[in-house]
Design a protein around this motif. Structure first.
Motif, short mmCIF file in Angstrom:
data_model
loop_
_atom_site.label_atom_id
_atom_site.label_comp_id
_atom_site.label_asym_id
_atom_site.label_seq_id
_atom_site.Cartn_x
_atom_site.Cartn_y
_atom_site.Cartn_z
N GLU A 26 54.43 -26.49 -6.10
CA GLU A 26 55.24 -25.32 -5.79
C GLU A 26 55.04 -24.92 -4.34
O GLU A 26 53.98 -25.15 -3.75
N GLN A 27 56.08 -24.30 -3.78
CA GLN A 27 56.04 -23.91 -2.37
C GLN A 27 54.95 -22.88 -2.11
O GLN A 27 54.24 -22.92 -1.13
N GLY A 28 54.77 -21.95 -3.01
CA GLY A 28 53.77 -20.91 -2.79
C GLY A 28 52.37 -21.46 -2.80
O GLY A 28 51.48 -20.95 -2.10
N SER A 29 52.15 -22.47 -3.60
CA SER A 29 50.82 -23.07 -3.67
C SER A 29 50.45 -23.70 -2.34
O SER A 29 49.29 -23.63 -1.91
N LEU A 30 51.43 -24.32 -1.66
CA LEU A 30 51.15 -24.94 -0.37
C LEU A 30 50.80 -23.86 0.66
O LEU A 30 49.89 -24.04 1.48
N SER A 31 51.50 -22.73 0.63
CA SER A 31 51.19 -21.65 1.58
C SER A 31 49.80 -21.09 1.33
O SER A 31 49.03 -20.82 2.27
N ALA A 32 49.45 -20.89 0.04
CA ALA A 32 48.12 -20.38 -0.28
C ALA A 32 47.05 -21.36 0.16
O ALA A 32 45.98 -20.94 0.65
N LEU A 33 47.30 -22.64 0.00
CA LEU A 33 46.32 -23.64 0.41
C LEU A 33 46.13 -23.63 1.92
O LEU A 33 45.01 -23.79 2.43
N SER A 34 47.22 -23.39 2.67
CA SER A 34 47.12 -23.31 4.13
C SER A 34 46.27 -22.12 4.55
O SER A 34 45.46 -22.21 5.48
N ARG A 35 46.43 -20.99 3.82
CA ARG A 35 45.62 -19.82 4.15
C ARG A 35 44.15 -20.07 3.82
O ARG A 35 43.27 -19.65 4.57
N ASP A 36 43.89 -20.73 2.71
CA ASP A 36 42.50 -20.96 2.32
C ASP A 36 41.75 -21.81 3.35
O ASP A 36 40.55 -21.59 3.59
N PHE A 37 42.43 -22.79 3.95
CA PHE A 37 41.77 -23.68 4.92
C PHE A 37 42.03 -23.28 6.37
O PHE A 37 41.61 -23.99 7.28
N ALA A 38 42.79 -22.18 6.55
CA ALA A 38 43.06 -21.66 7.89
C ALA A 38 43.76 -22.70 8.75
O ALA A 38 43.39 -22.94 9.90
N VAL A 39 44.81 -23.32 8.21
CA VAL A 39 45.62 -24.27 8.98
C VAL A 39 47.06 -23.82 8.86
O VAL A 39 47.45 -23.09 7.93
N SER A 40 47.89 -24.27 9.80
CA SER A 40 49.30 -23.89 9.79
C SER A 40 50.06 -24.63 8.70
O SER A 40 49.63 -25.69 8.23
#
Length: 500
Positions: A26-40
């Protein structure tokens, strides 16, 4: 290279991020994963695409992966020579095989032939350089290539092939010429094992008059087994005819009296005939067993040595029993055995003085010979009942020997006897094994050349054997005590230097 390489993440964190980002749906999961690892998010998209591409290449395209094999002229030369001698392959076949083994590579008939001629010449030079002074016992025999005899001799101790000579005849003069060639290399024979060929006997007598010429028990056993199979087939045929006649007789009703009486007379005659034929087989097998026992060193029944003076007498007695049978084949093999009886006894005559010279009592030596004979029988995988009997016999004789000599002395005697019995040359099994290796090549070629025979001789002597008494060694290594790592190098066909 993805954008992950420019982030602050450690290597372990990059692996974890790539594994998790490739599995999100899901698209939201990818955004959350980016926030967790502090990457764009663009970095996350790039990592996801790269990870999926790597997985697709690994799991979906493995069958399309091609490996490139580099080959040079040295490798091609070695492959051509090996194909020529390791299997019965013609030059035309090698020409067709090379593009299959090495895609994109083609060799002309002339190029292959020139390499083989070079290998044959260098193999001949190598063969002539080998000293033969360590050979004292050989087996001699001949084979035929399109009607022309090929003379051969094999060392009975090492399995070394003396040489191959393509000759016009196989008479005494031809064999004398063959032996003189190797006499110049240091050959000095003391024992020759041969069949009934008169040419071999005459040639050996002319060049090595001091050599003892022993008749080969292999051909005697082969001839007897051949006749036994024929008599056995006749016995089975007679028994089958008897049962068929009995079946026919039992189906005829009592009302058909004349027909039933005729069938009964036929069945009675066939039963009498089958019993006669089976009895003939039994008598022949008993005589055959007597010949086998006469050629052994010791008797299993009473652990007594068989005297050399009685060997020929027992064989002749068995031959008389065979000649008395109603069989032309049995009479023929009986004549053969009578003529070979003195020669078959020579091997035992030579062994007895060696046994008498041992520092052990005669009965102890006889027990040791019984042990080795039983071990030899067990190695031939007899029937279950016979194996059980032989094992019990072996254990009992070994226990008796230990009781008489003690463990240390008993083992020392058995080691000595093993060495002595291995040099008890009475069979030409070595030359027959070589014949089996060369025979397919003789069938393939319309006519073998001396050059090919020289190349095959070098291969036979230098390649490492995969089975047998000298497994893991070459005949050259056993004869000259020099390890052969690569036989092609010895005849001038080394591999290319490895590039690191």
């Amino acid at each position: 290279m993805t954008r992950l390489h420019r982030t602050h993440l450690t290597t372990s964190q990059k692996r974890e991020f790539a594994a998790r980002v490739v599995s999100v749906q899901e698209q939201g999961s990818l955004s959350a994963l980016s926030r967790d690892f502090a990457v764009s998010r663009p970095t996350a998209y790039a990592a996801q695409s790269a990870a999926r591409k790597v997985l697709d290449e690994h799991f979906c395209a493995t069958s399309q992966v091609r490996h490139t094999l580099s080959v040079d002229e040295a490798q091609l030369r070695r492959a051509v020579v090996m194909l020529r001698v390791a299997s019965p392959t013609s030059i035309r076949a090698i020409e067709s095989l090379v593009p299959v083994l090495y895609p994109g590579v083609k060799l002309s008939y002339g190029k292959i032939q020139s390499w083989l001629v070079e290998a044959e010449q260098q193999a001949q030079a190598f063969n002539e350089s080998v000293p033969l002074d360590g050979i004292s016992a050989v087996a001699l025999d001949e084979m035929f290539s399109q009607g022309a005899p090929v003379l051969a001799g094999v060392d009975l101790d090492s399995g070394f092939l003396l040489g191959l000579r393509l000759s016009e005849r196989r008479d005494g003069a031809s064999w004398a010429a063959y032996l003189r060639e190797h006499q110049a290399q240091g050959l000095s024979l003391q024992v020759v094992v041969k069949d009934a060929a008169r040419g071999i006997s005459a040639g050996v007598k002319e060049v090595f008059p001091q050599a003892e010429q022993r008749d080969d028990c292999f051909h005697a056993l082969y001839a007897m087994n051949k006749v036994r199979r024929r008599l056995e087939q006749a016995a089975y045929k007679a028994i089958s005819a008897e049962y068929e006649a009995d079946a026919v007789y039992s189906k005829i009703s009592c009302e058909e009296r004349l027909k039933r009486d005729k069938a009964h007379r036929q069945w009675v005659w066939l039963r009498r005939e089958s019993r006669r034929i089976v009895e003939r087989l039994d008598r022949y097998e008993a005589a055959m067993h007597q010949v086998r026992e006469a050629m052994e060193v010791v008797s299993l029944s009473d652990a007594q040595f068989i005297g050399p003076d009685t060997v020929a007498a027992r064989i002749e007695t068995a031959a008389d029993d065979m000649a008395a049978l109603d069989s032309r084949a049995a009479k023929s093999v009986a004549r053969y055995l009578r003529g070979r009886a003195p020669g078959l006894a020579l091997a035992l005559s030579a062994l007895r003085p060696q046994l008498d010279a041992l520092p052990y009592e005669r009965h102890d030596c006889a027990l040791g010979c019984v042990i080795w004979r039983l071990i030899k029988r067990l190695n031939k995988s007899p029937t279950s009942a016979q194996r059980y009997t032989d094992r019990r016999h072996l254990v009992g004789v070994y226990a008796q020997l230990i009781e008489r000599l003690g463990q240390t002395q008993a083992d020392a005697l058995l080691t000595t006897l093993r060495t002595m019995l291995s040099g008890h040359h009475r069979a030409s099994s070595a030359i027959e094994g070589f014949n089996a290796a060369l025979r397919p090549h003789l069938y393939l070629h319309k006519g073998v050349t001396p050059g090919f025979l020289a190349l095959f001789q070098a291969y036979f002597n230098l390649h490492v054997r995969r089975w047998g008494r000298h497994k893991g060694t070459s005949a050259y290594e056993v004869l000259r005590t020099q390890r052969v790592e690569d036989w092609l190098t010895l005849i001038g066909f080394p591999p290319s230097p490895q590039v690191h």
